[in-house]
Design a protein around this motif. Structure first.
Motif, short mmCIF file in Angstrom:
data_model
loop_
_atom_site.label_atom_id
_atom_site.label_comp_id
_atom_site.label_asym_id
_atom_site.label_seq_id
_atom_site.Cartn_x
_atom_site.Cartn_y
_atom_site.Cartn_z
N LEU A 83 47.00 42.84 53.60
CA LEU A 83 46.06 43.76 53.83
C LEU A 83 46.52 45.18 53.44
CD1 LEU A 83 46.06 43.10 57.89
CD2 LEU A 83 44.35 42.66 55.84
N LEU A 86 45.45 45.37 49.77
CA LEU A 86 43.83 45.65 49.85
C LEU A 86 43.47 47.17 50.06
CD1 LEU A 86 42.37 42.78 51.83
CD2 LEU A 86 42.23 43.29 49.28
N PHE A 94 38.90 54.28 44.61
CA PHE A 94 37.76 54.95 45.16
C PHE A 94 37.89 56.11 45.86
CE2 PHE A 94 37.47 50.45 45.00
CZ PHE A 94 35.98 50.11 44.43
N LEU A 179 36.92 40.15 36.83
CA LEU A 179 37.78 41.04 37.91
C LEU A 179 39.05 40.56 38.26
CD1 LEU A 179 35.27 42.43 40.41
CD2 LEU A 179 36.57 43.66 38.61
N ASN B 7 29.19 37.33 28.01
CA ASN B 7 30.32 37.35 29.13
C ASN B 7 29.82 37.64 30.51
OD1 ASN B 7 32.69 36.89 27.89
ND2 ASN B 7 32.81 38.89 26.65
N ARG B 11 30.27 35.43 33.70
CA ARG B 11 31.10 35.82 34.81
C ARG B 11 30.11 36.49 35.71
NH1 ARG B 11 36.25 34.85 33.78
NH2 ARG B 11 36.99 35.07 31.68
N SER B 14 31.81 38.95 38.62
CA SER B 14 32.38 40.11 38.06
C SER B 14 31.46 41.18 37.59
CB SER B 14 33.16 39.85 37.02
OG SER B 14 34.50 39.00 37.47
N TYR B 18 30.81 44.67 39.25
CA TYR B 18 31.19 45.85 38.36
C TYR B 18 30.20 46.81 38.46
CZ TYR B 18 32.57 48.23 34.28
OH TYR B 18 33.32 49.26 33.34
N ALA B 21 30.00 49.67 42.98
CA ALA B 21 31.36 50.13 43.28
C ALA B 21 31.48 50.08 44.97
CB ALA B 21 31.28 51.50 42.94
N ARG B 24 32.42 46.69 46.00
CA ARG B 24 34.08 46.46 45.63
C ARG B 24 34.93 47.17 46.88
NH1 ARG B 24 35.13 48.44 40.37
NH2 ARG B 24 33.15 49.36 40.33
N LEU B 25 34.30 48.26 47.15
CA LEU B 25 35.24 49.22 47.99
C LEU B 25 35.03 48.48 49.37
CD1 LEU B 25 36.83 51.63 49.17
CD2 LEU B 25 34.34 52.75 49.51
N GLY B 27 34.69 45.13 50.10
CA GLY B 27 35.32 44.13 50.04
C GLY B 27 36.93 44.24 50.03
N LEU B 28 37.37 45.43 49.63
CA LEU B 28 38.75 45.87 49.73
C LEU B 28 39.16 46.23 51.01
CD1 LEU B 28 39.43 47.69 46.39
CD2 LEU B 28 40.30 45.48 46.92
N ILE B 29 38.28 47.07 51.73
CA ILE B 29 38.57 47.77 52.90
C ILE B 29 38.17 47.02 54.14
CG2 ILE B 29 36.49 49.40 53.31
CD1 ILE B 29 39.73 51.08 53.13
N LEU B 31 38.70 44.00 55.56
CA LEU B 31 39.71 43.12 56.27
C LEU B 31 40.75 44.01 56.79
CD1 LEU B 31 39.01 40.21 56.27
CD2 LEU B 31 41.14 39.80 55.01
N PRO B 32 41.40 45.10 55.94
CA PRO B 32 42.41 45.85 56.52
C PRO B 32 41.88 46.51 57.91
CG PRO B 32 42.41 45.91 54.16
CD PRO B 32 41.30 45.10 54.62
N MET B 33 40.86 47.21 57.64
CA MET B 33 40.38 48.08 58.60
C MET B 33 39.89 47.17 59.87
SD MET B 33 40.43 51.17 58.14
CE MET B 33 42.03 50.97 57.20
N TRP B 35 41.25 44.68 60.89
CA TRP B 35 42.77 44.51 61.50
C TRP B 35 43.27 45.63 62.29
CZ3 TRP B 35 45.72 39.72 61.20
CH2 TRP B 35 47.05 39.97 61.90
#
Lengths: 270, 293
Positions: A83, A86, A94, A179, B7, B11, B14, B18, B21, B24-25, B27-29, B31-33, B35
């Protein structure tokens, strides 16, 4: 340069010496007492022996508690490492509304007093989840620990990402890597040491934690700090507690030491 | 151009991500949020809700409802009010003592010590931070107990140490959190440009005048950053009071002793340190010190 008279220099040295004595004498007294032959702590120590170390090595409750501590620390470190990384990537890559809030949210679990965090989890588990028929049990402890460990991994990985050269990732993408391939072959190797260093600090933090654990450990389950706490509530300090306490110092310092070495080695490469 | 299209074609995920954005953000944020907000912040919120509930006096079960009694009791029960004030004063005292030691230490490390002494001291100050929280409480108990190291060492000159009471609580908390103050103060003093000291002495200021008029004003932000830790960590502590304070009670003691008997009272009381810490953080933010943490 700052010019101080000889007398004030001596006064400063005296204060620094006093601080060092204040910081290290208690730990020294504790470590020496783990070799006390008597079964309760005392000063001066009349006779030294390894008796309590031998006793601790085979005493089942200590072994069980040590095992629990390692399981909880390893589990929460694993979750926090994932976590925390991430969040670090999100905040690095961003610009978005509420970025500051996300940063604050990650820090909050260690900024608020442990008793508040512990009581909040305990209240959720016991007042809300258990009446609804969901007993979180052992995992509740890992959930709580993971929450306050995230910041350790986040801080380390984020600091490294900020110093990394983004054009390497762009180059990788230009050369046709996806990626995941870029992450695996280009990005991860660059922050690997920071990642491991953060994870080790998270492990040490969890291993040492006691207040949140008091409120989230299921009945009858002891971590090493919880076991110490129970023994401390007895009237006289048993020497075996000093053995376990010395052990805790060693086990917490090893990951911190490695973590520091990793961070420094990386700094020297740069 | 043609390679790029092949390419992108090979892919698809990707290539898709790409261009997007926001996805992607997310996807990153996500799960942690989930939690932190869904587990931790929700728990804090549920705690706040519970603070308005009450315990049935006959069955001693928590009953959902709405009452302000738990909050009112914080201010009307004399023991509760005095505990809050005592805790606040202890936390402030710990902060003050930490500053008092951190400034001379920082000046010595940054401006007087040789490089290797400076580095050794930096390690020596950081290391105990990781020695274990309970371990340090035990260590302080061993040193300051009736027949402990302190009284033994100072008996020849006729001094006897603090017993298990409030002064020892302040001392133990300082012992625990001092590095959090010492390190930022030291870093701040190191960052003061040397020519400021030259300028000060050229204008005739002696060492102490320089420290008071030049160094102190420049390290205020670092002191505030450090005090966020010394203050808030002391404010929420209760095990130190339990083991080195004799019968001393702190806010945490009330929360801990009520969580099983009367969760709503414990919940209401949890809001007291949260409020103190938030107010403190806001004050610290106004001075711009938080960026240094």
């Amino acid at each position: 340069m700052l010019r101080l008279s000889r007398a004030s220099k001596i006064a400063l040295i005296a204060i620094v010496t006093f601080i060092l004595i204040f910081m290290y004498v208690p730990l020294l007294v504790l470590i020496l007492n783990s070799f006390n032959k008597s079964n309760i702590s005392s000063w001066p120590i009349a006779a030294f022996s390894f008796d309590w170390w031998q006793f601790a090595a085979t005493y089942q409750p200590i072994r069980t508690a040590l095992l629990n501590s390692i399981i909880v620390a390893a589990g929460s470190t694993l979750i926090a490492a994932f976590l925390g990384t991430l969040v670090a990537f999100a905040l690095k890559g961003f610009d978005f509304f509420g970025k500051g809030t996300v940063n604050l949210l990650v820090v909050l679990p260690i900024a608020l007093p442990g008793v508040v965090t512990g009581v909040a989890f305990s209240n959720t588990y016991n007042t809300f989840l258990s009446p609804a028929g969901f007993n979180i049990g052992y995992f509740g402890m890992i959930v709580a620990h993971a929450t306050f460990c995230i910041v350790m991994v986040f801080n380390n990985v984020f600091a490294r990402l900020k110093r990394m050269n983004p054009s390497l990732q762009e180059a990788s993408a230009d050369l046709g890597a996806g990626l995941w391939q870029t992450f695996r072959l280009v990005t991860f190797p660059q922050f690997r040491t920071a990642f491991v260093a953060g994870a080790l600090l998270a492990f040490a933090l969890s291993f040492d934690e006691v207040v949140v654990t008091i409120f989230t450990a299921p009945p009858g389950v002891d971590t090493l700090p919880l076991w110490i706490l129970k023994e401390m509530s007895r009237p006289n300090q048993a020497s075996v507690v000093n053995v376990v306490a010395t052990l805790v110092i060693l086990i917490s310092l090893i990951p911190v030491y490695i973590s520091q070495r990793l961070s420094r080695a990386q700094d020297e490469v740069r | 151009m043609s390679t790029q299209t092949t390419n992108a074609g090979s892919r698809p995920i990707s290539a898709y991500l790409y261009k997007r954005a926001k996805l992607r953000l997310f996807g990153l944020i996500a799960l942690p949020m989930f939690w932190i907000v869904g587990v931790y912040i929700l728990s804090l919120f549920l705690l706040l809700i519970t603070a308005f509930w009450f315990v049935d006096p006959f069955t001693s079960k928590v009953i959902p409802g709405f009452t302000l009694d738990n909050f009112i009791s914080i201010f009307t029960v004399p023991a509760y009010l005095s505990t809050s004030i005592r805790t606040l004063l202890i936390a402030l005292a710990v902060t003050a003592v930490s500053v008092l030691f951190a400034v001379p230490l920082g000046i010595y490390m940054a401006k007087i010590a040789r490089p290797w002494v400076r580095n050794a001291l930096a390690v020596a100050i950081t290391l105990p931070l990781w020695a274990g929280y309970l371990v340090k409480i035990i260590a302080m108990r061993l040193v300051f107990t009736e027949e402990g190291f302190f009284n033994w060492a100072l008996a020849p000159i006729g001094i006897s140490g603090p017993t298990f009471s409030i002064p020892l609580v302040i001392l133990t908390l300082t012992y625990l959190w001092f590095p959090y103050m010492a390190l930022p103060v030291y870093t701040a003093i190191r960052q003061i440009p040397p020519n400021l000291f030259d300028a000060s002495s050229d204008m005739g200021a002696k060492g102490f005048t320089t420290i008071y008029r030049v160094v102190l004003p420049l390290i205020v932000p670092a002191i505030i950053a450090g005090s966020v830790f010394t203050f808030s960590l002391s404010l929420g502590d209760y095990l130190v009071a339990k083991f080195t304070g004799g019968s001393t009670q702190m806010i945490g003691s009330i929360i801990a002793s009520n969580i099983n008997l009367n969760p709503p009272v414990a919940a209401a009381f949890s809001m007291v340190p949260i409020a103190f810490v938030l107010i403190y953080l806001m004050v610290a933010r106004r001075t711009g010190s938080l960026e240094r943490m």
